[in-house]
Design a protein around this motif. Structure first.
Motif, mmCIF file in Angstrom:
data_model
loop_
_atom_site.group_PDB
_atom_site.id
_atom_site.type_symbol
_atom_site.label_atom_id
_atom_site.label_comp_id
_atom_site.label_asym_id
_atom_site.label_seq_id
_atom_site.Cartn_x
_atom_site.Cartn_y
_atom_site.Cartn_z
ATOM 1 N N LEU A 46 4.713 14.882 -2.037
ATOM 2 C CA LEU A 46 4.600 14.691 -3.612
ATOM 3 C C LEU A 46 6.717 14.325 -3.376
ATOM 4 N N GLU A 47 7.346 16.024 -3.392
ATOM 5 C CA GLU A 47 8.206 15.755 -3.621
ATOM 6 C C GLU A 47 9.559 14.569 -1.977
ATOM 7 N N ALA A 48 9.049 14.548 -1.528
ATOM 8 C CA ALA A 48 9.279 13.414 -0.606
ATOM 9 C C ALA A 48 9.394 12.073 -1.359
ATOM 10 N N THR A 49 8.027 12.029 -1.616
ATOM 11 C CA THR A 49 7.850 10.684 -2.526
ATOM 12 C C THR A 49 7.859 10.581 -3.863
ATOM 13 N N ARG A 50 9.408 10.906 -4.461
ATOM 14 C CA ARG A 50 9.120 11.412 -5.809
ATOM 15 C C ARG A 50 9.832 9.870 -6.406
ATOM 16 N N ASP A 51 10.525 9.595 -5.334
ATOM 17 C CA ASP A 51 10.809 7.798 -5.667
ATOM 18 C C ASP A 51 10.043 6.823 -5.308
ATOM 19 N N GLU A 52 8.999 6.519 -4.245
ATOM 20 C CA GLU A 52 8.404 5.798 -4.392
ATOM 21 C C GLU A 52 7.659 4.997 -5.039
ATOM 22 N N PRO A 53 7.166 3.964 -4.881
ATOM 23 C CA PRO A 53 6.014 3.228 -6.258
ATOM 24 C C PRO A 53 4.822 4.237 -6.123
ATOM 25 N N ARG B 71 2.731 5.630 -2.522
ATOM 26 C CA ARG B 71 2.638 7.799 -2.898
ATOM 27 C C ARG B 71 1.239 7.245 -2.784
ATOM 28 N N LYS B 72 0.092 6.994 -3.226
ATOM 29 C CA LYS B 72 -1.215 7.180 -3.394
ATOM 30 C C LYS B 72 -1.568 7.019 -2.164
ATOM 31 N N THR B 73 -1.073 6.066 -1.221
ATOM 32 C CA THR B 73 -1.258 6.130 0.264
ATOM 33 C C THR B 73 -0.668 6.994 0.876
ATOM 34 N N ARG B 74 0.409 7.349 0.455
ATOM 35 C CA ARG B 74 0.257 8.652 1.636
ATOM 36 C C ARG B 74 -0.154 9.822 1.221
ATOM 37 N N TYR B 75 -0.047 10.066 0.038
ATOM 38 C CA TYR B 75 -1.713 11.098 -0.481
ATOM 39 C C TYR B 75 -2.950 11.005 0.447
ATOM 40 N N GLU B 76 -3.267 9.650 0.669
ATOM 41 C CA GLU B 76 -4.742 9.558 1.199
ATOM 42 C C GLU B 76 -5.205 9.867 2.483
ATOM 43 N N GLU B 77 -3.241 9.635 3.371
ATOM 44 C CA GLU B 77 -3.350 9.844 4.410
ATOM 45 C C GLU B 77 -3.371 10.832 5.135
#
Ligand code: ADP
Length: 464
Positions: free
Chosen positions: A56-63, A67-73
């Protein structure tokens, strides 16, 4: 327990100590295992939460979609990834947006929540839960759950194993304890048996001494020292008795001779005759007593068994019976003898065996009223010769029977019995013992008595 043998008591104590030790060990291992498994679970939950925090920290600035996709992966790649949720401090679910299972009882998030672990139950299973607040902009709270069933079934298995192992270990420890204590105490049993086999006639024997330098060696040595002191003391008593009997022989013989001499005097007045008659009777009896005491004192000093010779019992029986027949005849008694074939040979001292038979036969005559019956029977087999002297006499009181072979034991004189010293049966018993024979008595008062001597037959009869 009070009367239980030492080995049994040792076994019980050993088993009790072992059981306590085993149970303590089991409880400690159980607690340690439960603690380690719990810690391991908590560490796993923490690791998972940290990985999501990092994502979540690494993807803070992503749309948000990215972020949701990265989380699900990440959730898909992780075991129990569906049990990781991210909430806003107000309790609004941020990830995943479409949770499964939907009804998992995620706890409410209190204001100012801190990192905390807890337990919860869902669908009949147990779960561990980690609440990890993350100070970010904006802040959020990660909730991670992991099921505890594996841990719980492992603990249940361990507890069951402990339950089975306890009685098995108890039985093994009892068996082991008994075996070890029996082994340790075997020398004590051997010492007891050796001590038991030593009696007043075998005080010269000693206990086998081990050279282990332990308590048992000291015990055996102490017993041996005590036996030596006893042997010395008893030897002195025997020597004194033998010397005293021997020294008294001559004065008694002199008194007897003087009384006999006085009685031979034709001019003796009746009063003096009566007094000398009493002196003669007393000196004869005292002389007999001294002879018996001397015999026993010598007997206690031991028999020279190497001087034993083959003795034929049938002839001996007939000889002694013939000698005592006149005495019995004077009382109108009959002596019947049954001793025939095969001849019974034993190894022994002829004159002692004659004495043994004379004592038994003499008693039978003494304690059987006039016209009574006396029977002597000798039955011999290949290995044993059994000699029985029975009579139809006054019998022996039941309470006296067990002590009848003790020295100076006589039945109540009020039974009007003839004189005696109470040493005859003691001498007979000793002679029997010295010949490895057993002498036993059976009797009923006023019905009669039977004395039985059981000899071991000599292996080979001498050539005739
Ligand atoms: P003593 O005959 O000199 O008294 P013993 O040792 O021979 O000593 O016998 C001990 C006692 O046993 C006797 O006093 C007598 O009371 C009893 N006794 C021994 N033999 C017989 C017997 N055949 N019948 C009855 N009593 C007997």
């Amino acid at each position: 327990m009070k009367n239980a043998s030492i080995s049994l008591r040792l076994t019980i104590r050993f088993s009790a100590i072992f059981l306590c030790g085993f149970l303590l060990f089991g409880v400690v291992v159980w607690l340690q295992l439960a603690y380690s498994l719990g810690r391991g679970r908590d560490r796993t939950l923490n690791r998972r939460a940290v990985r999501f925090e990092e994502l979540l920290e690494a993807t803070r600035d992503e749309p948000p979609e990215r972020r949701k996709t990265r989380y699900e992966e990440l959730a898909d790649a992780m075991p129990e990834g569906n049990l990781i949720q991210v909430f806003s401090p107000g309790g609004e679910r941020l990830f995943p947006t479409n949770p499964s299972p939907r009804d998992f009882p995620w706890p409410a998030i209190p204001a100012g929540a801190r990192k905390e672990y807890g337990d919860l139950q869902y669908g009949g299973r147990y779960y561990r839960l980690l609440r990890l607040p993350v100070e970010a902009k904006p802040p959020y709270v990660i909730l991670v759950a992991g099921q505890l069933n594996d841990n719980r079934s492992l603990m249940a298995q361990f507890t069951r194993g402990l339950g089975w192992a306890t009685p098995v270990m108890l039985a093994l420890s009892a068996l082991g304890g008994y075996f070890i204590s029996r082994r340790a105490l075997r020398p004590v049993d051997q010492l007891t048996a050796a001590l038991r086999s030593i009696n007043i006639g075998s005080l010269s024997r000693r206990l086998p001494a081990s050279h282990t330098g332990d308590e048992l060696q000291r015990l055996a040595e102490t017993c041996n020292e005590m036996l030596a002191r006893l042997e010395d003391a008893v030897g002195r008593i025997h020597r004194f008795t033998a010397d005293a009997s021997h020294e008294l022989r001559s004065p008694i013989a002199t008194i007897r001779a003087a009384a006999e001499c006085a009685l031979l005097n034709r001019n003796i007045d009746s009063e003096s005759k009566e007094v000398f008659g009493e002196i003669l009777a007393e000196s004869v009896e005292t002389g007999g007593l001294l002879e018996d005491m001397l015999t026993l004192a010598r007997a206690d000093a031991g028999y020279a068994k190497e001087l034993f010779e083959p003795v034929e019992l049938t002839g001996l029986v007939k000889e002694v019976c013939a000698k005592l027949r006149p005495l019995a005849g004077a009382k109108g008694q009959t002596i019947s003898v049954r001793a025939g074939e095969p001849p019974a040979w034993v190894r022994g001292d002829r004159s002692s065996l004659r004495r043994l038979l004379s004592i038994l036969l003499d008693n039978a005559v003494k304690y059987t009223p006039a016209q009574g019956r006396i029977g002597v029977e000798l039955i011999s087999t290949a290995s044993r010769a059994v000699l029985t002297v029975n009579d139809s006499g006054i019998g022996i009181p039941e309470e006296l029977l067990p002590r009848i072979f003790d020295r100076f034991v006589r039945a109540d004189p009020s039974r009007g019995e003839v004189n005696g010293t109470g040493l005859g049966l003691a001498i007979a018993k000793w002679i029997a013992g010295a010949h490895d024979a057993t002498l036993t008595a059976q009797s009923r008062e006023r019905e009669g008595s039977a004395f039985t001597v059981e000899f071991r037959v000599a292996e080979a009869a001498p050539e005739s």
